[in-house]
Write a protein that holds these residues in place. Structure first.
Motif, PDB file in Angstrom:
ATOM      1  N   MET A   1       0.849  -1.165   0.000  1.00 51.35           N
ATOM      2  CA  MET A   1       0.000   0.000   0.000  1.00 51.35           C
ATOM      3  C   MET A   1       0.901   1.237   0.000  1.00 51.35           C
ATOM      4  SD  MET A   1      -2.680   1.235   2.953  1.00 51.35           S
ATOM      5  CE  MET A   1      -3.629  -0.247   2.797  1.00 51.35           C
ATOM      6  N   LYS A   2       0.632   2.170  -0.890  1.00 51.91           N
ATOM      7  CA  LYS A   2       1.422   3.390  -0.992  1.00 51.91           C
ATOM      8  C   LYS A   2       0.954   4.389   0.063  1.00 51.91           C
ATOM      9  CE  LYS A   2       3.404   5.366  -4.775  1.00 51.91           C
ATOM     10  NZ  LYS A   2       3.419   5.852  -6.135  1.00 51.91           N
ATOM     11  N   LYS A   3       1.897   4.977   0.783  1.00 55.14           N
ATOM     12  CA  LYS A   3       1.603   5.967   1.826  1.00 55.14           C
ATOM     13  C   LYS A   3       2.505   7.176   1.624  1.00 55.14           C
ATOM     14  CE  LYS A   3      -0.595   3.440   5.269  1.00 55.14           C
ATOM     15  NZ  LYS A   3      -1.837   3.970   5.735  1.00 55.14           N
ATOM     16  N   THR A   4       2.069   8.305   2.121  1.00 51.48           N
ATOM     17  CA  THR A   4       2.918   9.491   2.196  1.00 51.48           C
ATOM     18  C   THR A   4       3.560   9.501   3.576  1.00 51.48           C
ATOM     19  OG1 THR A   4       1.489  10.712   0.696  1.00 51.48           O
ATOM     20  CG2 THR A   4       2.963  12.007   2.101  1.00 51.48           C
ATOM     21  N   VAL A   5       4.853   9.594   3.599  1.00 53.30           N
ATOM     22  CA  VAL A   5       5.587   9.543   4.858  1.00 53.30           C
ATOM     23  C   VAL A   5       6.399  10.828   4.995  1.00 53.30           C
ATOM     24  CG1 VAL A   5       7.303   8.293   6.211  1.00 53.30           C
ATOM     25  CG2 VAL A   5       5.752   7.025   4.699  1.00 53.30           C
ATOM     26  N   LYS A   6       6.270  11.468   6.158  1.00 52.89           N
ATOM     27  CA  LYS A   6       7.054  12.660   6.483  1.00 52.89           C
ATOM     28  C   LYS A   6       8.069  12.253   7.544  1.00 52.89           C
ATOM     29  CE  LYS A   6       6.523  17.371   8.236  1.00 52.89           C
ATOM     30  NZ  LYS A   6       5.544  18.349   8.758  1.00 52.89           N
ATOM     31  N   PHE A   7       9.357  12.579   7.301  1.00 48.85           N
ATOM     32  CA  PHE A   7      10.382  12.221   8.273  1.00 48.85           C
ATOM     33  C   PHE A   7      11.447  13.298   8.303  1.00 48.85           C
ATOM     34  CE2 PHE A   7      11.041   9.959   4.294  1.00 48.85           C
ATOM     35  CZ  PHE A   7      12.320  10.315   3.931  1.00 48.85           C
ATOM     36  N   SER A   8      12.172  13.339   9.403  1.00 53.14           N
ATOM     37  CA  SER A   8      13.283  14.281   9.524  1.00 53.14           C
ATOM     38  C   SER A   8      14.568  13.560   9.168  1.00 53.14           C
ATOM     39  CB  SER A   8      13.355  14.873  10.930  1.00 53.14           C
ATOM     40  OG  SER A   8      13.534  13.857  11.889  1.00 53.14           O
ATOM     41  N   VAL A   9      15.489  14.303   8.572  1.00 51.73           N
ATOM     42  CA  VAL A   9      16.768  13.732   8.177  1.00 51.73           C
ATOM     43  C   VAL A   9      17.902  14.552   8.780  1.00 51.73           C
ATOM     44  CG1 VAL A   9      15.890  12.779   6.021  1.00 51.73           C
ATOM     45  CG2 VAL A   9      16.911  15.043   6.019  1.00 51.73           C
ATOM     46  N   GLU A  10      19.027  13.910   8.873  1.00 47.86           N
ATOM     47  CA  GLU A  10      20.253  14.579   9.304  1.00 47.86           C
ATOM     48  C   GLU A  10      21.245  14.459   8.169  1.00 47.86           C
ATOM     49  OE1 GLU A  10      22.526  14.476  13.353  1.00 47.86           O
ATOM     50  OE2 GLU A  10      22.915  12.622  12.258  1.00 47.86           O
ATOM     51  N   ARG A  11      21.846  15.571   7.796  1.00 53.66           N
ATOM     52  CA  ARG A  11      22.845  15.571   6.738  1.00 53.66           C
ATOM     53  C   ARG A  11      24.202  15.934   7.326  1.00 53.66           C
ATOM     54  NH1 ARG A  11      19.811  18.090   1.498  1.00 53.66           N
ATOM     55  NH2 ARG A  11      18.900  16.115   0.888  1.00 53.66           N
ATOM     56  N   THR A  12      25.195  15.182   6.940  1.00 58.63           N
ATOM     57  CA  THR A  12      26.577  15.472   7.312  1.00 58.63           C
ATOM     58  C   THR A  12      27.265  16.024   6.077  1.00 58.63           C
ATOM     59  OG1 THR A  12      26.556  13.635   8.875  1.00 58.63           O
ATOM     60  CG2 THR A  12      28.706  14.486   8.221  1.00 58.63           C
ATOM     61  N   THR A  13      27.921  17.154   6.240  1.00 58.99           N
ATOM     62  CA  THR A  13      28.602  17.760   5.105  1.00 58.99           C
ATOM     63  C   THR A  13      30.074  17.954   5.425  1.00 58.99           C
ATOM     64  OG1 THR A  13      28.209  20.040   5.805  1.00 58.99           O
ATOM     65  CG2 THR A  13      26.528  19.031   4.427  1.00 58.99           C
ATOM     66  N   GLN A  14      30.832  18.051   4.370  1.00 55.65           N
ATOM     67  CA  GLN A  14      32.236  18.435   4.489  1.00 55.65           C
ATOM     68  C   GLN A  14      32.391  19.686   3.650  1.00 55.65           C
ATOM     69  OE1 GLN A  14      35.111  15.375   3.755  1.00 55.65           O
ATOM     70  NE2 GLN A  14      36.706  16.844   3.303  1.00 55.65           N
TER      71      GLN A  14
END
Length: 72
Positions: A1-14
Motif C-alpha cells: 500500500m502506498k503511503k505518504t511519509v514525512k520524516f526528519s533527516v540529518e545531513r553530514t557535510t564536508q
C-alpha cells in the motif's frame, strides 16, 4: 500500500572555508610558518568566529533518517 511519509533527516557535510585570521603565536615556528596543524585545528574549532563565512566548497557526505514524523 502506498503511503505518504514525512520524516526528519540529518545531513553530514564536508566543507572548505578560506579566511584571513590572526593565528596565535603558539602555533607558529620562528619563521612564522604554521608548525602545529592539529593545535590550530582545535583552536579554530573552539573559536567559531569563522562559521558565518561563505563556503568555497561543500559536499553532502551522508544523509540518514532520524525520525518518522507522520504517515498517512
Amino acid at each position: 500500500m502506498k503511503k505518504t511519509v514525512k520524516f526528519s533527516v540529518e545531513r553530514t557535510t564536508q566543507a572548505e572555508v578560506e579566511i584571513s585570521i590572526e593565528v596565535p603565536e603558539e602555533f607558529l615556528d620562528e619563521d612564522g610558518e604554521v608548525c602545529d596543524d592539529e593545535g590550530l585545528r582545535d583552536w579554530a574549532d573552539e573559536n567559531h568566529n569563522w562559521t558565518d563565512q561563505e563556503l568555497i566548497f561543500e559536499e553532502i557526505t551522508d544523509t540518514s533518517v532520524i525520525e518518522v514524523l507522520n504517515a498517512y
